[in-house]
Design an enzyme around this catalytic site. Structure first.
Site, mmCIF file in Angstrom:
data_model
loop_
_atom_site.group_PDB
_atom_site.id
_atom_site.type_symbol
_atom_site.label_atom_id
_atom_site.label_comp_id
_atom_site.label_asym_id
_atom_site.label_seq_id
_atom_site.Cartn_x
_atom_site.Cartn_y
_atom_site.Cartn_z
ATOM 1 N N LYS A 10 0.817 -1.222 0.000
ATOM 2 C CA LYS A 10 0.000 0.000 0.000
ATOM 3 C C LYS A 10 0.854 1.277 0.000
ATOM 4 O O LYS A 10 2.062 1.237 0.276
ATOM 5 C CB LYS A 10 -0.932 -0.042 1.208
ATOM 6 C CG LYS A 10 -1.904 -1.229 1.162
ATOM 7 C CD LYS A 10 -2.919 -1.152 2.295
ATOM 8 C CE LYS A 10 -3.891 -2.326 2.230
ATOM 9 N NZ LYS A 10 -4.953 -2.203 3.260
ATOM 10 N N TYR A 50 -12.514 -1.728 -3.572
ATOM 11 C CA TYR A 50 -12.972 -1.891 -2.184
ATOM 12 C C TYR A 50 -14.487 -1.706 -2.040
ATOM 13 O O TYR A 50 -14.972 -1.438 -0.934
ATOM 14 C CB TYR A 50 -12.240 -0.910 -1.273
ATOM 15 C CG TYR A 50 -10.855 -1.390 -0.851
ATOM 16 C CD1 TYR A 50 -10.704 -2.513 -0.060
ATOM 17 C CD2 TYR A 50 -9.701 -0.709 -1.225
ATOM 18 C CE1 TYR A 50 -9.448 -2.957 0.350
ATOM 19 C CE2 TYR A 50 -8.436 -1.139 -0.822
ATOM 20 C CZ TYR A 50 -8.317 -2.271 -0.036
ATOM 21 O OH TYR A 50 -7.076 -2.712 0.374
ATOM 22 N N PHE A 58 -15.311 3.652 7.312
ATOM 23 C CA PHE A 58 -13.955 4.002 6.895
ATOM 24 C C PHE A 58 -13.759 3.967 5.382
ATOM 25 O O PHE A 58 -12.646 4.170 4.894
ATOM 26 C CB PHE A 58 -12.936 3.083 7.581
ATOM 27 C CG PHE A 58 -13.139 1.607 7.325
ATOM 28 C CD1 PHE A 58 -12.705 1.004 6.153
ATOM 29 C CD2 PHE A 58 -13.773 0.813 8.278
ATOM 30 C CE1 PHE A 58 -12.895 -0.346 5.921
ATOM 31 C CE2 PHE A 58 -13.966 -0.551 8.049
ATOM 32 C CZ PHE A 58 -13.533 -1.127 6.872
ATOM 33 N N ARG A 86 -1.866 -14.662 4.829
ATOM 34 C CA ARG A 86 -2.479 -13.899 5.924
ATOM 35 C C ARG A 86 -1.700 -14.089 7.231
ATOM 36 O O ARG A 86 -1.605 -13.169 8.047
ATOM 37 C CB ARG A 86 -3.961 -14.259 6.051
ATOM 38 C CG ARG A 86 -4.745 -13.622 4.893
ATOM 39 C CD ARG A 86 -6.187 -14.047 4.863
ATOM 40 N NE ARG A 86 -7.011 -13.431 5.893
ATOM 41 C CZ ARG A 86 -7.520 -12.208 5.825
ATOM 42 N NH1 ARG A 86 -7.250 -11.432 4.799
ATOM 43 N NH2 ARG A 86 -8.291 -11.734 6.785
ATOM 44 N N THR A 92 -5.221 -7.382 10.626
ATOM 45 C CA THR A 92 -5.528 -6.092 9.977
ATOM 46 C C THR A 92 -5.029 -4.938 10.830
ATOM 47 O O THR A 92 -4.415 -3.993 10.321
ATOM 48 C CB THR A 92 -7.049 -5.963 9.749
ATOM 49 O OG1 THR A 92 -7.484 -7.066 8.956
ATOM 50 C CG2 THR A 92 -7.397 -4.663 9.043
ATOM 51 N N ARG A 103 2.808 -6.553 8.800
ATOM 52 C CA ARG A 103 2.064 -5.417 9.366
ATOM 53 C C ARG A 103 2.665 -4.976 10.704
ATOM 54 O O ARG A 103 2.705 -3.778 11.001
ATOM 55 C CB ARG A 103 0.584 -5.765 9.489
ATOM 56 C CG ARG A 103 -0.129 -5.724 8.129
ATOM 57 C CD ARG A 103 -1.539 -6.191 8.246
ATOM 58 N NE ARG A 103 -2.310 -5.960 7.020
ATOM 59 C CZ ARG A 103 -3.403 -6.639 6.707
ATOM 60 N NH1 ARG A 103 -3.850 -7.602 7.504
ATOM 61 N NH2 ARG A 103 -4.053 -6.372 5.599
ATOM 62 N N ASN A 113 -2.090 0.065 6.748
ATOM 63 C CA ASN A 113 -1.551 -1.193 7.279
ATOM 64 C C ASN A 113 -0.610 -1.916 6.321
ATOM 65 O O ASN A 113 -0.512 -3.142 6.345
ATOM 66 C CB ASN A 113 -2.694 -2.101 7.769
ATOM 67 C CG ASN A 113 -3.649 -2.488 6.665
ATOM 68 O OD1 ASN A 113 -3.546 -1.997 5.549
ATOM 69 N ND2 ASN A 113 -4.585 -3.366 6.974
ATOM 70 N N HIS A 116 -2.102 -5.548 1.685
ATOM 71 C CA HIS A 116 -3.403 -6.221 1.595
ATOM 72 C C HIS A 116 -3.148 -7.683 1.263
ATOM 73 O O HIS A 116 -2.217 -7.994 0.530
ATOM 74 C CB HIS A 116 -4.237 -5.596 0.470
ATOM 75 C CG HIS A 116 -5.451 -6.399 0.108
ATOM 76 N ND1 HIS A 116 -6.605 -6.367 0.853
ATOM 77 C CD2 HIS A 116 -5.667 -7.298 -0.898
ATOM 78 C CE1 HIS A 116 -7.492 -7.198 0.309
ATOM 79 N NE2 HIS A 116 -6.952 -7.766 -0.754
ATOM 80 N N GLU A 127 -9.832 -10.441 -7.149
ATOM 81 C CA GLU A 127 -8.885 -9.322 -6.992
ATOM 82 C C GLU A 127 -7.745 -9.397 -8.010
ATOM 83 O O GLU A 127 -7.337 -8.382 -8.578
ATOM 84 C CB GLU A 127 -8.366 -9.307 -5.551
ATOM 85 C CG GLU A 127 -9.474 -8.950 -4.565
ATOM 86 C CD GLU A 127 -9.104 -9.143 -3.107
ATOM 87 O OE1 GLU A 127 -9.962 -8.873 -2.253
ATOM 88 O OE2 GLU A 127 -7.966 -9.568 -2.802
HETATM 89 P P1 CMP Z 1 -7.276 -4.662 3.800
HETATM 90 O O1 CMP Z 1 -6.782 -5.997 4.228
HETATM 91 O O2 CMP Z 1 -6.732 -4.090 2.563
HETATM 92 O O3 CMP Z 1 -8.873 -4.739 3.683
HETATM 93 C C1 CMP Z 1 -9.720 -3.655 3.937
HETATM 94 C C2 CMP Z 1 -8.986 -2.471 4.455
HETATM 95 O O4 CMP Z 1 -9.786 -1.522 5.115
HETATM 96 C C3 CMP Z 1 -8.005 -2.905 5.534
HETATM 97 O O5 CMP Z 1 -6.961 -3.645 4.971
HETATM 98 C C4 CMP Z 1 -7.630 -1.581 6.148
HETATM 99 O O6 CMP Z 1 -6.690 -0.871 5.354
HETATM 100 C C5 CMP Z 1 -8.969 -0.859 6.067
HETATM 101 N N1 CMP Z 1 -9.674 -0.889 7.362
HETATM 102 C C6 CMP Z 1 -10.200 -1.957 7.962
HETATM 103 N N2 CMP Z 1 -10.771 -1.605 9.145
HETATM 104 C C7 CMP Z 1 -10.589 -0.266 9.258
HETATM 105 C C8 CMP Z 1 -10.952 0.694 10.250
HETATM 106 N N3 CMP Z 1 -11.616 0.331 11.348
HETATM 107 N N4 CMP Z 1 -10.609 1.974 10.040
HETATM 108 C C9 CMP Z 1 -9.948 2.331 8.914
HETATM 109 N N5 CMP Z 1 -9.572 1.464 7.935
HETATM 110 C C10 CMP Z 1 -9.891 0.189 8.114
#
Ligand code: CMP
Length: 138
Positions: A10, A50, A58, A86, A92, A103, A113, A116, A127
């Site tokens: 990212k 997304y 968010f 994962r 996450t 992460r 984070n 992905h 994806e």
């Molecule tokens: P990702 O694994 O790319 O999948 C969805 C993304 O949403 C996640 O990583 C984070 O970057 C984002 N995300 C998930 N939960 C939150 C949250 N509570 N606040 C902000 N961003 C979030």
């Protein structure tokens, strides 16, 4: 069970110069790269990728962040790819991620984070197909 997953490094991680270290960790963990591109997403592209999170509070912040700089998108292959990837990236929320995970090392917030990773074989295919044509994967 599929042997492929999809990842993005990212904008937070690419802008801080972590791309090489993250790719190195991924490859040393046994994944091989089957497709890869360096791309700066438009708002529309990030919003579509997304879209599953459209109703989440968010969503707007996530789309804005994902367009804030270039990303690396890739299809990765390994036995048990989705689950093993994962494990490699960690939770996450980096605060909950295990020591040594990508992460834990590079994320700075739940949103920013670093990487992905697809959450299922079905989503890995969706994806990967979003980013890569048949001619761009091996
Ligand atoms: P990702 O694994 O790319 O999948 C969805 C993304 O949403 C996640 O990583 C984070 O970057 C984002 N995300 C998930 N939960 C939150 C949250 N509570 N606040 C902000 N961003 C979030």
């Amino acid at each position: 069970m599929s042997n492929r997953t999809f990842t993005m490094i990212k904008p937070d991680a690419t802008s801080k110069g972590h791309t090489g270290a993250i790719l190195d960790q991924i490859i040393k963990a046994g994944f091989s790269v089957k497709a890869m591109k360096w791309i700066h997403l438009t708002t529309a592209q990030a919003g579509e990728f997304y879209a599953v999170h459209k109703e989440r509070p968010f969503y707007g912040e996530l789309v804005e962040f994902m367009c804030s700089g270039p990303i690396v998108a890739a299809i990765l292959e390994k036995e048990n790819a989705v689950a093993d990837f994962r494990t490699l990236i960690g939770a996450t929320n980096f605060k909950d991620a295990a020591e040594g995970t990508i992460r834990k090392k590079y994320a700075t917030s739940i949103g920013e984070n670093a990487v992905h990773g697809s959450d299922s074989d079905e989503n890995a295919k969706i994806e990967g197909d979003f980013f890569f044509s048949g001619l761009e994967r091996f």
